[in-house]
Design a protein around this motif. Structure first.
Motif, PDB file in Angstrom:
ATOM      1  N   LEU A  35      -9.182   4.186  -6.550  1.00  0.00           N
ATOM      2  CA  LEU A  35      -8.629   5.286  -7.336  1.00  0.00           C
ATOM      3  C   LEU A  35      -8.791   5.005  -8.825  1.00  0.00           C
ATOM      4  O   LEU A  35      -8.965   3.858  -9.234  1.00  0.00           O
ATOM      5  CB  LEU A  35      -7.138   5.450  -7.025  1.00  0.00           C
ATOM      6  CG  LEU A  35      -6.763   5.733  -5.577  1.00  0.00           C
ATOM      7  CD1 LEU A  35      -5.256   5.656  -5.411  1.00  0.00           C
ATOM      8  CD2 LEU A  35      -7.291   7.082  -5.147  1.00  0.00           C
TER       9      LEU A  35
ATOM     10  N   ILE B 124      -7.379  -0.143  -6.838  1.00  0.00           N
ATOM     11  CA  ILE B 124      -7.935   0.157  -8.153  1.00  0.00           C
ATOM     12  C   ILE B 124      -8.817  -1.010  -8.591  1.00  0.00           C
ATOM     13  O   ILE B 124      -8.429  -2.167  -8.451  1.00  0.00           O
ATOM     14  CB  ILE B 124      -6.837   0.367  -9.206  1.00  0.00           C
ATOM     15  CG1 ILE B 124      -6.000   1.581  -8.880  1.00  0.00           C
ATOM     16  CG2 ILE B 124      -7.433   0.525 -10.586  1.00  0.00           C
ATOM     17  CD1 ILE B 124      -4.898   1.840  -9.883  1.00  0.00           C
TER      18      ILE B 124
ATOM     19  N   HIS C  96      -6.298   5.945 -10.878  1.00  0.00           N
ATOM     20  CA  HIS C  96      -4.927   5.631 -11.283  1.00  0.00           C
ATOM     21  C   HIS C  96      -4.022   5.704 -10.060  1.00  0.00           C
ATOM     22  O   HIS C  96      -4.380   6.296  -9.051  1.00  0.00           O
ATOM     23  CB  HIS C  96      -4.434   6.607 -12.361  1.00  0.00           C
ATOM     24  CG  HIS C  96      -4.312   8.019 -11.872  1.00  0.00           C
ATOM     25  ND1 HIS C  96      -5.389   8.863 -11.770  1.00  0.00           N
ATOM     26  CD2 HIS C  96      -3.244   8.720 -11.428  1.00  0.00           C
ATOM     27  CE1 HIS C  96      -4.994  10.029 -11.307  1.00  0.00           C
ATOM     28  NE2 HIS C  96      -3.700   9.975 -11.087  1.00  0.00           N
ATOM     29  N   THR C  97      -2.873   5.069 -10.183  1.00  0.00           N
ATOM     30  CA  THR C  97      -1.881   5.114  -9.114  1.00  0.00           C
ATOM     31  C   THR C  97      -0.494   5.015  -9.730  1.00  0.00           C
ATOM     32  O   THR C  97      -0.335   4.620 -10.883  1.00  0.00           O
ATOM     33  CB  THR C  97      -2.102   3.978  -8.091  1.00  0.00           C
ATOM     34  OG1 THR C  97      -1.241   4.193  -6.973  1.00  0.00           O
ATOM     35  CG2 THR C  97      -1.819   2.609  -8.699  1.00  0.00           C
ATOM     36  N   ARG C  98       0.485   5.350  -8.950  1.00  0.00           N
ATOM     37  CA  ARG C  98       1.868   5.295  -9.403  1.00  0.00           C
ATOM     38  C   ARG C  98       2.571   4.165  -8.660  1.00  0.00           C
ATOM     39  O   ARG C  98       2.533   4.105  -7.430  1.00  0.00           O
ATOM     40  CB  ARG C  98       2.542   6.626  -9.111  1.00  0.00           C
ATOM     41  CG  ARG C  98       3.889   6.761  -9.696  1.00  0.00           C
ATOM     42  CD  ARG C  98       4.404   8.151  -9.385  1.00  0.00           C
ATOM     43  NE  ARG C  98       5.631   8.362 -10.101  1.00  0.00           N
ATOM     44  CZ  ARG C  98       6.034   9.531 -10.519  1.00  0.00           C
ATOM     45  NH1 ARG C  98       5.304  10.588 -10.294  1.00  0.00           N
ATOM     46  NH2 ARG C  98       7.166   9.639 -11.147  1.00  0.00           N
ATOM     47  N   TYR C  99       3.185   3.284  -9.422  1.00  0.00           N
ATOM     48  CA  TYR C  99       3.913   2.168  -8.826  1.00  0.00           C
ATOM     49  C   TYR C  99       5.276   2.090  -9.497  1.00  0.00           C
ATOM     50  O   TYR C  99       5.362   1.888 -10.710  1.00  0.00           O
ATOM     51  CB  TYR C  99       3.131   0.859  -8.998  1.00  0.00           C
ATOM     52  CG  TYR C  99       3.805  -0.316  -8.345  1.00  0.00           C
ATOM     53  CD1 TYR C  99       3.839  -0.443  -6.972  1.00  0.00           C
ATOM     54  CD2 TYR C  99       4.431  -1.292  -9.117  1.00  0.00           C
ATOM     55  CE1 TYR C  99       4.464  -1.512  -6.366  1.00  0.00           C
ATOM     56  CE2 TYR C  99       5.060  -2.369  -8.519  1.00  0.00           C
ATOM     57  CZ  TYR C  99       5.073  -2.473  -7.142  1.00  0.00           C
ATOM     58  OH  TYR C  99       5.709  -3.522  -6.553  1.00  0.00           O
TER      59      TYR C  99
END
Length: 174
Positions: free
Chosen positions: A28, A2, A30-33
């Motif tokens: 990206l 990102i 957004h991302t999920r962490y």
């Protein structure tokens, strides 16, 4: 990957490209962490949308339980709220504590809906009344309390690194 930015439409003249095993990794939005959705502007909008989507059926369940119980017990309903709704609402609180007031207002609205549903109260019931009869603190106050407890735990466990990071967050919000 990102590219974090405060300007949503800003285009980079020389964007970074990463190539791994002949595969180009594109940036990206957004991302999920660890269950927290992080977007490139760090405005938490996607994460809040995710919380609302995930909690909507639970609010429906709370509403159903409060209406169908022979004699709904507010204490029991508050405990159900804490176990099925507040855990979703508060997840990722150390990161969210540094978010702006609008984010916390939106999270508070989510909690208010869930509490009204749990207690079988109409939508026009005031927030102050909800918190008074339920003895549930506002969500940011609860998150701050959890942060202080985490600092105490880190102190007890002699975890200097965690304690320092958590205290930095606490200093920013106070």
């Amino acid at each position: 990957m990102i590219h974090f930015t405060i300007h949503p439409r800003k285009k980079y003249k020389h964007p970074v490209e990463i190539k791994v095993d002949n595969t180009i990794i594109k940036p990206l939005d957004h991302t999920r962490y660890l269950g927290v959705i992080i977007d490139k502007q760090l405005n938490w909008r996607r994460h809040l949308d995710h919380i609302e989507t995930k909690i909507a059926p639970r609010i429906g369940l709370l509403r159903y339980l409060s209406r169908t119980a022979y004699e709904p017990n507010s204490r029991t309903m508050i405990n159900i709220f804490k176990s099925i709704a507040r855990t979703i609402i508060i997840y990722g609180y150390p990161v969210l504590l540094t978010a702006d007031r609008n984010v916390w207002n939106r999270i508070q609205i989510i909690q208010n809906k869930a509490l009204r549903a749990a207690l079988g109260l109409p939508m026009y019931t005031s927030v102050e009344y909800i918190h008074k009869i339920s003895n549930i603190p506002k969500i940011k106050d609860y998150a701050t309390t959890l942060l202080k407890q985490s600092i105490q735990t880190a102190t007890t466990n002699n975890d200097i690194t965690s304690k320092k990071h958590l205290q930095d967050i606490l200093e920013k919000i106070l």
